[in-house]
Design an enzyme around this catalytic site. Structure first.
Site, PDB file in Angstrom:
ATOM      1  CE  LYS A 100    -129.142  20.176  12.899  1.00 51.17           C
ATOM      2  NZ  LYS A 100    -128.351  18.956  12.659  1.00 51.17           N
ATOM      3  CE  LYS A 127    -123.021  27.690  11.174  1.00 51.53           C
ATOM      4  NZ  LYS A 127    -122.496  26.430  10.774  1.00 51.53           N
ATOM      5  CE  LYS A 161    -119.902  22.203  15.726  1.00 50.69           C
ATOM      6  NZ  LYS A 161    -120.223  20.836  15.278  1.00 50.69           N
TER       7      LYS A 161
HETATM    8  P1  AMP Z   1    -125.434  20.102  10.542  1.00 49.56           P
HETATM    9  O1  AMP Z   1    -126.710  20.616  11.070  1.00 49.56           O
HETATM   10  O2  AMP Z   1    -124.274  20.840  11.102  1.00 49.56           O
HETATM   11  O3  AMP Z   1    -125.301  18.625  10.594  1.00 49.56           O
HETATM   12  O4  AMP Z   1    -125.429  20.495   8.997  1.00 49.56           O
HETATM   13  C1  AMP Z   1    -126.080  19.747   7.988  1.00 49.56           C
HETATM   14  C2  AMP Z   1    -125.973  20.427   6.645  1.00 49.56           C
HETATM   15  O5  AMP Z   1    -126.662  21.689   6.654  1.00 49.56           O
HETATM   16  C3  AMP Z   1    -124.556  20.773   6.195  1.00 49.56           C
HETATM   17  O6  AMP Z   1    -124.434  20.538   4.812  1.00 49.56           O
HETATM   18  C4  AMP Z   1    -124.416  22.236   6.497  1.00 49.56           C
HETATM   19  O7  AMP Z   1    -123.480  22.861   5.659  1.00 49.56           O
HETATM   20  C5  AMP Z   1    -125.829  22.736   6.202  1.00 49.56           C
HETATM   21  N1  AMP Z   1    -126.143  23.952   6.965  1.00 49.56           N
HETATM   22  C6  AMP Z   1    -126.179  24.083   8.317  1.00 49.56           C
HETATM   23  N2  AMP Z   1    -126.508  25.351   8.674  1.00 49.56           N
HETATM   24  C7  AMP Z   1    -126.691  26.037   7.510  1.00 49.56           C
HETATM   25  C8  AMP Z   1    -127.059  27.395   7.189  1.00 49.56           C
HETATM   26  N3  AMP Z   1    -127.322  28.287   8.143  1.00 49.56           N
HETATM   27  N4  AMP Z   1    -127.139  27.746   5.891  1.00 49.56           N
HETATM   28  C9  AMP Z   1    -126.896  26.836   4.908  1.00 49.56           C
HETATM   29  N5  AMP Z   1    -126.547  25.560   5.134  1.00 49.56           N
HETATM   30  C10 AMP Z   1    -126.446  25.151   6.405  1.00 49.56           C
END
Ligand code: AMP
Ligand code: TRP
Length: 335
Positions: free
Chosen positions: A201, A198, A113
């Site tokens: 967002k 991966k 990041k």
């Molecule tokens: P965040 O959007 O970073 O707040 O992530 C929220 C949750 O989604 C966390 O548990 C991450 O590990 C999971 N997560 C985010 N991106 C992925 C992805 N591409 N594949 C699987 N899990 C994800």
């Protein structure tokens, strides 16, 4: 017997995508009846990268509504907003003072990041994992269901626990070491434009992800344009075919079918036919979530009452832990 406790959270930054749903929230929903669950919307984490104050509150409500729409059940789970419980920020400060700097500069997500942001990296971004540790430790969570990308943050949390208990526990385990709960399937959903990256967002391309709230037209378009390969037949587990692996996994998880079943069904399919099948399956899986989401968002006072109640329940647990930590650190507590 009391149930073991779960805590997890998602940041209110941008739309939730299939990675968030399949990697995290779907698992929370499936396991919730076996645990005492706390799910927070981590809005303090959301400002560790530049954010827009005009949309923060709205996005926070939207994530809470999505939790409910995806099937989080208040009979088993408490939903609350991180910034509503001030103990999160306070414990993060206390833990900061016992966390060595190099533990944080070593974090993969920080490096990634920070690289993206260039020169203006805030201290908050470096400190992000300590705040996450505070989220988890305040609730004495036994398990933390997350996607693969959060594994390192969980390890750091466990290191902080050991260090704190060792330095200040006088033989007692004041903080509890959490176990990560990372499901093999769906732990890493990949981008639609590159099967080695991966789904995220923060990818500038909307084509790279399917959002939970995407319209059927957008889903159709994105799947039609998504990257595939030229090898005939579709198979799981071929390291040379990351897109194939990802798309079959999406189909498997969204249809609820077993891996063997999907492997047999799709073995001789051509991409065109498979994409039609995946499109239909995705739209059907997301439709009920979207309907419920719009229903909840239309009733603001209902959502607010859930968050108010969630805050009260969370506060009780969090304040007790904070008190224990402050006592161990030698603070005099206000009478
Ligand atoms: P965040 O959007 O970073 O707040 O992530 C929220 C949750 O989604 C966390 O548990 C991450 O590990 C999971 N997560 C985010 N991106 C992925 C992805 N591409 N594949 C699987 N899990 C994800
Ligand atoms: N860092 C997590 C993510 O980006 C979000 C998060 C913050 C979290 N605090 C948490 C997840 C506590 C689990 C538990 O996905």
């Amino acid at each position: 017997m009391t149930k073991p406790r779960i805590l997890s959270g998602v940041q209110p930054t941008g739309n939730l995508h299939l990675g968030n749903y399949l990697g995290a929230i779907r698992n929370w929903v499936e396991m919730q009846s076996q645990y005492d669950n706390y799910f927070c919307v981590v809005d303090l984490h959301a400002i560790t990268v530049p954010h827009n104050p005009a949309t923060l509150a709205q996005n926070t409500h939207a994530i809470a509504a999505l939790y409910l729409a995806c099937g989080i059940d208040l009979q088993y789970s408490t939903i609350f907003v991180q910034s509503h419980v001030s103990a999160h920020a306070e414990l993060a400060w206390l833990l900061n003072c016992i966390t060595p700097m190099n533990w944080l500069t070593d974090m993969i997500q920080f490096k990634e990041k920070a690289l993206k942001q260039g020169e203006n990296v805030g201290v908050g971004l470096l400190d992000y994992p300590v705040l996450m540790a505070a989220d988890i430790l305040l609730y004495k969570a036994d398990k933390v269901p997350v996607g693969e990308d959060q594994k390192q943050h969980l390890e750091l949390t466990r290191d902080i626990v050991d260090r704190f208990n060792h330095q200040f526990g006088k033989g007692e385990k004041i903080l509890k070491s959490p176990q990560p709960l990372i499901r093999k399937e769906g732990a890493r959903i990949m981008s639609l434009t590159d099967g080695t990256k991966k789904m995220s967002k923060s990818d500038p391309s909307e084509q790279s992800r399917i959002n939970i709230l995407d319209s059927p037209e957008d889903i159709t378009k994105k799947i039609r344009k998504c990257k595939t390969d030229t090898t005939p037949g579709l198979t799981f587990d071929d390291p040379e075919r990351p897109e194939c692996q990802n798309l079959l996994t999406l189909y498997m998880l969204l249809s609820g079918k077993a891996k063997d079943e999907v492997a047999a069904e799709c073995a001789d399919m051509r991409w065109g036919d498979f994409k039609k099948l995946l499109t239909e399956t995705t739209i059907n899986a997301l439709q009920p979530i979207q309907d419920k989401y719009h229903e909840i968002m239309a009733d603001k006072s209902y959502l607010e009452s859930i968050l108010r109640e969630g805050r009260q329940k969370a506060e009780l647990v969090a304040q007790q832990t904070l008190k224990d930590v402050k006592t161990a650190l030698g603070y005099s507590l206000p009478l």
